[in-house]
Design a protein around this motif. Structure first.
Motif, PDB file in Angstrom:
ATOM      1  N   SER A 110       0.831  -1.207   0.000  1.00 26.43           N
ATOM      2  CA  SER A 110       0.000   0.000   0.000  1.00 26.43           C
ATOM      3  C   SER A 110       0.863   1.254   0.000  1.00 26.43           C
ATOM      4  O   SER A 110       0.341   2.373   0.043  1.00 26.43           O
ATOM      5  CB  SER A 110      -0.909  -0.001   1.237  1.00 26.43           C
ATOM      6  N   LYS A 111       2.159   1.100  -0.082  1.00 25.39           N
ATOM      7  CA  LYS A 111       3.089   2.217  -0.030  1.00 25.39           C
ATOM      8  C   LYS A 111       3.352   2.777  -1.427  1.00 25.39           C
ATOM      9  O   LYS A 111       3.385   2.029  -2.419  1.00 25.39           O
ATOM     10  CB  LYS A 111       4.427   1.761   0.580  1.00 25.39           C
ATOM     11  N   GLU A 112       3.548   4.069  -1.488  1.00 24.91           N
ATOM     12  CA  GLU A 112       3.971   4.687  -2.734  1.00 24.91           C
ATOM     13  C   GLU A 112       5.488   4.579  -2.815  1.00 24.91           C
ATOM     14  O   GLU A 112       6.207   5.070  -1.942  1.00 24.91           O
ATOM     15  CB  GLU A 112       3.544   6.158  -2.794  1.00 24.91           C
ATOM     16  N   ILE A 113       5.946   3.975  -3.855  1.00 25.39           N
ATOM     17  CA  ILE A 113       7.391   3.767  -4.018  1.00 25.39           C
ATOM     18  C   ILE A 113       7.929   4.802  -4.990  1.00 25.39           C
ATOM     19  O   ILE A 113       7.672   4.746  -6.191  1.00 25.39           O
ATOM     20  CB  ILE A 113       7.686   2.349  -4.519  1.00 25.39           C
ATOM     21  N   THR A 114       8.646   5.752  -4.477  1.00 23.98           N
ATOM     22  CA  THR A 114       9.204   6.842  -5.285  1.00 23.98           C
ATOM     23  C   THR A 114      10.647   6.527  -5.682  1.00 23.98           C
ATOM     24  O   THR A 114      11.281   5.607  -5.149  1.00 23.98           O
ATOM     25  CB  THR A 114       9.183   8.153  -4.495  1.00 23.98           C
ATOM     26  N   ALA A 115      11.153   7.333  -6.592  1.00 19.24           N
ATOM     27  CA  ALA A 115      12.538   7.170  -7.022  1.00 19.24           C
ATOM     28  C   ALA A 115      13.493   7.397  -5.855  1.00 19.24           C
ATOM     29  O   ALA A 115      14.540   6.741  -5.750  1.00 19.24           O
ATOM     30  CB  ALA A 115      12.846   8.144  -8.162  1.00 19.24           C
ATOM     31  N   ASP A 116      13.136   8.307  -4.954  1.00 17.96           N
ATOM     32  CA  ASP A 116      13.980   8.588  -3.795  1.00 17.96           C
ATOM     33  C   ASP A 116      14.078   7.362  -2.886  1.00 17.96           C
ATOM     34  O   ASP A 116      15.150   7.059  -2.356  1.00 17.96           O
ATOM     35  CB  ASP A 116      13.416   9.782  -3.022  1.00 17.96           C
ATOM     36  N   ILE A 117      12.962   6.665  -2.727  1.00 13.96           N
ATOM     37  CA  ILE A 117      12.968   5.470  -1.878  1.00 13.96           C
ATOM     38  C   ILE A 117      13.813   4.367  -2.501  1.00 13.96           C
ATOM     39  O   ILE A 117      14.481   3.597  -1.793  1.00 13.96           O
ATOM     40  CB  ILE A 117      11.522   4.982  -1.640  1.00 13.96           C
ATOM     41  N   LEU A 118      13.829   4.322  -3.824  1.00 10.80           N
ATOM     42  CA  LEU A 118      14.582   3.273  -4.511  1.00 10.80           C
ATOM     43  C   LEU A 118      16.070   3.594  -4.657  1.00 10.80           C
ATOM     44  O   LEU A 118      16.877   2.692  -4.918  1.00 10.80           O
ATOM     45  CB  LEU A 118      13.991   3.033  -5.903  1.00 10.80           C
ATOM     46  N   THR A 119      16.436   4.852  -4.505  1.00  8.26           N
ATOM     47  CA  THR A 119      17.845   5.236  -4.662  1.00  8.26           C
ATOM     48  C   THR A 119      18.706   4.502  -3.621  1.00  8.26           C
ATOM     49  O   THR A 119      18.488   4.656  -2.417  1.00  8.26           O
ATOM     50  CB  THR A 119      18.024   6.751  -4.497  1.00  8.26           C
ATOM     51  N   PRO A 120      19.684   3.721  -4.061  1.00  3.36           N
ATOM     52  CA  PRO A 120      20.469   2.891  -3.128  1.00  3.36           C
ATOM     53  C   PRO A 120      21.580   3.665  -2.422  1.00  3.36           C
ATOM     54  O   PRO A 120      22.756   3.262  -2.444  1.00  3.36           O
ATOM     55  CB  PRO A 120      21.034   1.815  -4.047  1.00  3.36           C
ATOM     56  N   ASN A 121      21.219   4.789  -1.807  1.00  6.71           N
ATOM     57  CA  ASN A 121      22.202   5.620  -1.112  1.00  6.71           C
ATOM     58  C   ASN A 121      22.307   5.209   0.357  1.00  6.71           C
ATOM     59  O   ASN A 121      22.044   5.993   1.264  1.00  6.71           O
ATOM     60  CB  ASN A 121      21.842   7.098  -1.245  1.00  6.71           C
ATOM     61  N   MET A 122      22.675   3.990   0.576  1.00  8.29           N
ATOM     62  CA  MET A 122      22.875   3.484   1.939  1.00  8.29           C
ATOM     63  C   MET A 122      24.201   2.736   2.009  1.00  8.29           C
ATOM     64  O   MET A 122      24.670   2.167   1.022  1.00  8.29           O
ATOM     65  CB  MET A 122      21.724   2.556   2.344  1.00  8.29           C
ATOM     66  N   GLU A 123      24.813   2.786   3.153  1.00  8.11           N
ATOM     67  CA  GLU A 123      26.078   2.095   3.359  1.00  8.11           C
ATOM     68  C   GLU A 123      25.994   1.265   4.638  1.00  8.11           C
ATOM     69  O   GLU A 123      25.356   1.672   5.614  1.00  8.11           O
ATOM     70  CB  GLU A 123      27.241   3.087   3.470  1.00  8.11           C
ATOM     71  N   LEU A 124      26.644   0.147   4.594  1.00 10.02           N
ATOM     72  CA  LEU A 124      26.705  -0.712   5.775  1.00 10.02           C
ATOM     73  C   LEU A 124      27.959  -0.394   6.577  1.00 10.02           C
ATOM     74  O   LEU A 124      29.026  -0.176   6.013  1.00 10.02           O
ATOM     75  CB  LEU A 124      26.717  -2.182   5.363  1.00 10.02           C
ATOM     76  N   GLU A 125      27.790  -0.362   7.878  1.00 12.03           N
ATOM     77  CA  GLU A 125      28.958  -0.198   8.747  1.00 12.03           C
ATOM     78  C   GLU A 125      29.713  -1.524   8.884  1.00 12.03           C
ATOM     79  O   GLU A 125      30.920  -1.542   9.124  1.00 12.03           O
ATOM     80  CB  GLU A 125      28.517   0.289  10.131  1.00 12.03           C
ATOM     81  N   ASN A 126      28.995  -2.619   8.757  1.00  6.23           N
ATOM     82  CA  ASN A 126      29.596  -3.949   8.867  1.00  6.23           C
ATOM     83  C   ASN A 126      29.360  -4.706   7.564  1.00  6.23           C
ATOM     84  O   ASN A 126      28.251  -5.121   7.257  1.00  6.23           O
ATOM     85  CB  ASN A 126      28.965  -4.709  10.041  1.00  6.23           C
ATOM     86  N   LYS A 127      30.429  -4.870   6.797  1.00  8.83           N
ATOM     87  CA  LYS A 127      30.316  -5.507   5.494  1.00  8.83           C
ATOM     88  C   LYS A 127      30.872  -6.931   5.473  1.00  8.83           C
ATOM     89  O   LYS A 127      31.039  -7.514   4.407  1.00  8.83           O
ATOM     90  CB  LYS A 127      31.054  -4.676   4.438  1.00  8.83           C
ATOM     91  N   LYS A 128      31.133  -7.490   6.627  1.00 12.82           N
ATOM     92  CA  LYS A 128      31.758  -8.812   6.682  1.00 12.82           C
ATOM     93  C   LYS A 128      30.888  -9.887   7.328  1.00 12.82           C
ATOM     94  O   LYS A 128      31.051 -11.072   7.039  1.00 12.82           O
ATOM     95  CB  LYS A 128      33.089  -8.731   7.430  1.00 12.82           C
ATOM     96  N   ASP A 129      29.986  -9.508   8.205  1.00  8.99           N
ATOM     97  CA  ASP A 129      29.178 -10.506   8.905  1.00  8.99           C
ATOM     98  C   ASP A 129      27.829 -10.696   8.210  1.00  8.99           C
ATOM     99  O   ASP A 129      27.148  -9.713   7.890  1.00  8.99           O
ATOM    100  CB  ASP A 129      28.941 -10.088  10.357  1.00  8.99           C
ATOM    101  N   ILE A 130      27.465 -11.935   7.995  1.00 12.41           N
ATOM    102  CA  ILE A 130      26.200 -12.259   7.330  1.00 12.41           C
ATOM    103  C   ILE A 130      25.498 -13.386   8.087  1.00 12.41           C
ATOM    104  O   ILE A 130      26.128 -14.380   8.473  1.00 12.41           O
ATOM    105  CB  ILE A 130      26.420 -12.694   5.870  1.00 12.41           C
TER     106      ILE A 130
END
Length: 372
Positions: free
Chosen positions: A149-169
Motif C-alpha cells: 500500500s506504499k507509494e514507491i518513489t525514485a527517492d525510496i529506490l535510490t540505493p544511497n545506503m552504506e553498511l557499517e559492517n560488510k563482513k558478517d552475514i
C-alpha cells in the motif's frame, strides 16, 4: 675289562690330538689377526680395498689363483661402493642445502588454485517453464513490482545506503523444509508437496552452498538451519523471529540478514525460473521486501529496499537476468531486525538442486563485489 681300558685310552689320545690341532689353528688365526692389525686394516676394509687380499697372499702364497679372483671382485665392489658413496654424498649435500634454505626463508606452502567465478560471460533468460516477469516500477536497470500500500518513489529506490559492517552475514530459513524437483544426484522422499525434513535436499542445502561461497570471499557467515515450518507450518515467521533475535543478541553488529526461501506458484509445479550464465543453468533469484503497510512497526523497510536495489544493480551489471523484479509487500517478514534484512527466493518447485547451487556461486560473487 682290559679291552675297555685300551679303548678309553685310545679315545683319550684322540681327544688330545684334536685339541692340539685346534690350538695350532687358533694360534695361526691370532697371528693372522695381528698381521692385519699391523697393516692398519679392519674387517670392514675387506670390501673397501685390496690390502686384506695382499695379507692373505703373504700368509697363504699357494692360493694365488683364488686370491687373484678375490682381488678382482674386491676392486669391483670397491669401485661400485665408491661411486655409490659419491652419489649419496651429492644427494645429501643437496638435501642439506634445501633444509638450510627453508630454515632461512621459511617453508612456502602453495595454496590450491581457487575456482574463479567469471564476470564477463553471456547471460540469457530461459523461457521454458518460466513466467514473463511483471513490474510496475523501476530504478535504472532494477525493476520492482509493488504489491504494498506504499507509494514507491525514485527517492525510496535510490540505493544511497552504506553498511557499517560488510563482513558478517546471517543466513536462516523461515521455511526450512522447502525443496525442489528431484534429480538422479539429489533424489529424495518428499514429506509434503515439494517439502522434506532432510536438510541435504531442502533449501537449507542451498544455504550451506551460499555459506561456503561467501566464506571463500572472507565473509563471516552464520548459517542457522533450525526447522521453523515443521512439524507445524503455521507460525513459521514467529518462530524464525525468535531464532534471529537470539543470534543477533550475541552478534549485534550483524547487519546483513538473509532469509533464504524457495518460490512457488500455486498449481504450477513445473515452474522453473532459470537463466543461462555461460554454459551453466542457474535458478533465478528474487528479493521480497516487506514494509509497515500491514500495521506492524518497521523502521528499516526503506533501508532494506535500498540494499536490495544496490545488490540487484550489481547483479544486473555482472549477470543480467539472474534476478527477477523485486517484490514489495505489506508484511514485514521479520525484516525490521536490521537495515539490510531481506528475503531471497531461490528458484521454484520446477528447478533442481543443481541449478540452485549454481545460483549461489554467482550470488556470492555479487555480494562480494557490492561490499568491496
Amino acid at each position: 675289562m682290559i679291552n675297555v681300558t685300551v679303548i678309553n685310552m685310545r679315545s683319550l689320545f684322540k681327544y688330545i690330538a684334536i685339541t692340539c690341532v685346534l690350538v695350532i689353528l687358533i694360534s695361526s688365526i691370532r697371528g693372522l689377526v695381528e698381521n692385519l692389525s699391523r697393516r692398519g686394516n679392519t674387517l670392514f676394509t675387506t670390501f673397501g680395498s685390496v690390502s686384506f687380499i695382499s695379507c692373505i697372499e703373504d700368509t697363504l702364497p699357494n692360493r694365488k689363483s683364488e686370491i687373484k679372483r678375490l682381488e678382482e671382485n674386491a676392486r669391483t665392489v670397491s669401485s661400485r661402493g665408491s661411486t655409490l658413496r659419491r652419489m649419496l654424498g651429492v644427494e645429501l649435500n643437496m638435501m642439506d642445502s634445501l633444509i638450510e634454505d627453508k630454515e632461512e626463508e621459511g617453508v612456502v606452502e602453495i595454496a590450491p588454485e581457487e575456482e574463479k567465478v567469471a564476470t564477463n560471460v553471456e547471460t540469457t533468460q530461459i523461457e521454458e517453464n518460466n513466467i514473463t516477469p511483471k513490474f510496475n516500477g523501476e530504478y535504472g536497470t532494477v525493476k520492482v513490482k509493488n504489491e504494498s500500500s506504499k507509494e514507491i518513489t525514485a527517492d525510496i529506490l535510490t540505493p544511497n545506503m552504506e553498511l557499517e559492517n560488510k563482513k558478517d552475514i546471517l543466513i536462516f530459513h523461515t521455511h526450512t523444509c522447502e525443496s525442489y524437483t528431484a534429480t538422479e544426484k539429489f533424489n529424495y522422499q518428499m514429506t509434503g508437496s515439494y517439502r522434506t525434513t532432510d536438510l541435504n535436499y531442502s533449501v537449507a542445502r542451498v544455504g550451506t552452498e551460499l555459506e561456503n561461497q561467501l566464506t571463500g570471499y572472507g565473509f563471516n557467515v552464520t548459517h542457522d538451519q533450525t526447522y521453523h515450518d515443521y512439524p507445524q507450518y503455521s507460525g513459521s515467521y514467529g518462530k524464525s523471529l525468535k531464532t534471529v533475535e537470539n543470534i543477533l543478541s550475541s552478534k549485534p553488529e550483524t547487519q546483513m540478514v538473509i532469509d533464504l526461501h524457495r518460490d512457488a506458484v500455486g498449481s504450477k509445479p513445473e515452474y522453473a525460473p532459470s537463466v543461462k550464465i555461460g554454459d551453466e543453468t542457474a535458478a533465478q533469484l528474487m528479493f521480497v521486501i516487506g514494509t509497515d503497510g500491514g500495521g506492524l512497526q518497521h523502521l528499516n523497510w526503506q533501508q532494506n529496499l535500498k540494499f536490495a536495489v544496490k545488490v540487484q544493480q550489481k547483479a544486473n551489471e555482472l549477470y543480467p537476468g539472474l534476478f527477477r523484479p523485486i517484490i514489495i509487500r505489506n508484511s514485514r517478514y521479520n525484516q525490521h531486525v536490521t537495515k539490510a534484512a531481506v528475503i531471497i527466493e531461490v528458484g521454484a518447485t520446477g528447478n533442481t538442486m543443481e541449478q540452485c547451487l549454481t545460483s549461489m556461486k554467482y550470488l556470492a560473487k555479487v555480494l562480494e563485489e557490492v561490499n568491496k
